[in-house]
Design a protein around this motif. Structure first.
Motif, short mmCIF file in Angstrom:
data_model
loop_
_atom_site.label_atom_id
_atom_site.label_comp_id
_atom_site.label_asym_id
_atom_site.label_seq_id
_atom_site.Cartn_x
_atom_site.Cartn_y
_atom_site.Cartn_z
N TYR A 152 0.52 8.37 5.01
CA TYR A 152 1.58 7.66 4.28
C TYR A 152 2.66 7.18 5.25
CZ TYR A 152 0.27 9.25 -0.50
OH TYR A 152 -0.34 9.47 -1.71
N LEU B 14 0.85 4.15 -2.77
CA LEU B 14 0.58 5.56 -2.45
C LEU B 14 1.69 6.47 -2.96
CD1 LEU B 14 -0.78 5.11 1.19
CD2 LEU B 14 -2.10 5.84 -0.83
N SER B 15 2.94 6.05 -2.76
CA SER B 15 4.05 6.87 -3.25
C SER B 15 4.07 6.92 -4.77
CB SER B 15 5.39 6.32 -2.73
OG SER B 15 5.51 6.56 -1.35
N SER C 196 8.72 4.48 -3.57
CA SER C 196 7.79 3.44 -3.96
C SER C 196 8.53 2.13 -4.21
CB SER C 196 7.03 3.87 -5.22
OG SER C 196 6.14 2.87 -5.64
N ILE D 233 -2.65 13.70 4.85
CA ILE D 233 -2.37 12.65 3.86
C ILE D 233 -0.97 12.09 4.07
CG2 ILE D 233 -1.95 12.26 1.39
CD1 ILE D 233 -4.34 14.27 0.93
N ALA E 174 0.83 -1.21 0.00
CA ALA E 174 0.00 0.00 0.00
C ALA E 174 0.86 1.25 0.00
CB ALA E 174 -0.93 0.00 1.21
#
Length: 147
Positions: free
Chosen positions: A125, A14-15, A68, A121, A10
């Motif tokens: 993360y 997200l990245s 990521s 946000i 996840a």
């Protein structure tokens, strides 16, 4: 590594999304810089054709893409990358510290909606990366990866 660490999967996703959004901002131009909170100065530079906004934004996109990749490597989706533990701890910490800027922001007379939402946000993360890193910790050791 046995199984997949869904927290790091996840986090990597997200990245990756954030990296793609940054590329979208470059392609979208001045109005996208404004909409995504880059500031009026960056938007005006982009309007004038100054390369600085694109260079800065592309640099951020590259960093996010590397982050990521580290999350995906930690989750076992791609090959192991150098300094896995160090990188994942650093990435988690950077996201968390940036997210925690919400505290001083809330003490200001009128924080912007962008500042509040972006902090929340990024805090999310950071939490995803930290949980994923903690769960993957034993599998991230060099000794274990050589066995």
């Amino acid at each position: 590594m046995t199984g997949r660490n869904l927290w790091l999967v996840a986090g990597g996703g997200l990245s990756a999304i954030a990296a793609m959004l940054h590329i979208g901002v470059i392609l979208g131009g001045p109005n996208w810089y404004r909409f995504f909170g880059a500031g009026e100065a960056m938007a005006r530079m982009a309007e004038r054709g100054d390369p600085i906004p694109a260079i800065v934004t592309a640099g951020i996109a590259i960093v996010l893409a590397v982050w990521s990749a580290y999350a995906f490597a930690g989750a076992g989706l791609i090959r192991r990358l150098p300094l896995m533990r160090t990188a994942l701890v650093a990435i988690s910490a950077i996201y968390l510290v940036r997210g925690l800027l919400i505290v001083p922001l809330m003490l200001q007379p009128s924080p912007t909606q962008f500042d509040i939402w972006s902090s929340l946000i990024v805090l999310g993360y950071g939490a995803v990366y930290a949980i994923g890193t903690a769960r993957a910790w034993p599998a991230l050791s060099l000794k274990e990866s050589r066995v």
